[in-house]
Design an enzyme around this catalytic site. Sequence first.
Site, PDB file in Angstrom:
ATOM      1  N   ASP A  76       0.792  -1.234  -0.026  1.00  0.00           N
ATOM      2  CA  ASP A  76       0.026  -0.110  -0.055  1.00  0.00           C
ATOM      3  C   ASP A  76       0.986   1.245   0.099  1.00  0.00           C
ATOM      4  OD1 ASP A  76      -2.057   1.837   0.203  1.00  0.00           O
ATOM      5  OD2 ASP A  76      -2.964   1.304   1.854  1.00  0.00           O
ATOM      6  N   ASP A  81      -2.074   5.642  -5.464  1.00  0.00           N
ATOM      7  CA  ASP A  81      -2.372   4.917  -4.359  1.00  0.00           C
ATOM      8  C   ASP A  81      -2.452   3.325  -4.591  1.00  0.00           C
ATOM      9  OD1 ASP A  81      -3.280   3.717  -1.989  1.00  0.00           O
ATOM     10  OD2 ASP A  81      -5.002   4.841  -1.557  1.00  0.00           O
TER      11      ASP A  81
END
Length: 435
Positions: free
Chosen positions: A80, A289
Amino acid sequence: MALSAPHLLLLQLFISWIFFLPRLCLCSVMQPVLLPLKAKAIPAGSILRPPNKLSFRHNVSLTVSLSVGTPPQEVTMVLDTGSELSWLHCKRTPNAASVFDPVRSSSYSPVPCLSPTCKTRTRDFSIPVSCDSKQLCHATLAYADASSVEGNLATETFRVDDSGLPGLVFGCMDSGSSSNPGEDSKTTGLIGMNRGSLSFVSQMRSPKFSYCISGRDSSGILLFGEARFPWLRPLNYTPLVQITTPLPYFDRVAYTVQLEGIKVSGKTLPLAKSVFEPDHTGAGQTMVDSGTQFTFLLGPAYNALKNEFLQQTKGLLRPLGDPNFVFQGAMDLCYRVELTRATLPQLPTVTLMLRGAEMSVSGERLLYRVPGMVREKDSVHCFTFGNSDLLGVEAYLIGHHHQQNMWMEFDLAKSRVGLAEVRCDLASQRLGLGV
């Protein structure tokens, strides 16, 4: 910043690690397969140091399997770029398939309250860190999909093959809540990869990393270090937006780029550049992201894109016609496609215009088939851009679905993101990492 979705797209990605000697969400795969670590040499001259190989899977997120602790325990972690602190589930629950047991590890060390590490500030901590009854550093993390985890900060050795990263700070989490508990229980945790001081990439002191996600088959690459491949076209770089003044809604350690406009088949949407710029509170930044699947735009930009895409697809696609259906709570432009149809029609390309670079989304990446959703003899496909306003997120998010078949480089040393279109399955084969 992980956003969940109930669909499995199985993708096995291989990862090449270049180790720099350091100072030293929550999404998951529906049918996880924990693969053993393997070592595989990449042809001489391809990279700076001999790499090791790990296995990746991906559905709405990217997950990596590696070993942690002494003796090593196998764990599965979500990759992430929108989060800082790495963490592992450390308490087995009835549904948990994968946990890390600190009691079994001689290299595990909890962080005491008085440690400077416990006082490190990070936006990941939605609640300030505190002392528990044992005078250990206690932390709570919350994510955009309403999931949360809490537990103690600790240090541990993270291993890849025979190489290790001793003393890496992470969260050993023993409780929490999830928006999708059945699926989230199948991963052990998360690897935070943003620019914060506690992130995995910051602690290993790697000046840059890159990845390439295939949209077709089970191949791909994640690389720490310099990408020097003769077949890789020159990257176009967009600078990271730097704001030194603390603002309440601006994440200063995210990979924030400047979105300057959006084109649909070459037609630029009639939006002022100020629509894409953060306001005086910091709301409105554009973040790259990997923990989010799709791309989300703030209301004015989303509505303009939605209307133009509808206009340019008239006669090509049949709108769903159900105003009450909103996929994942933020994607309200959906279509009916005949089940017997093998391919989608030619769709207009959507291009995100970044400062110094562009990211184009075309073909099947523009529409996502909603799993299990059938209307009469039609399947339901939704536009892969969503409305941030409906999510309650004051930002633009570029998710990994639209990063497929793009070489994405995160250059921490020069504060920039580089990108170039590439067939990621062929790139993986060229590096000898194809399956």
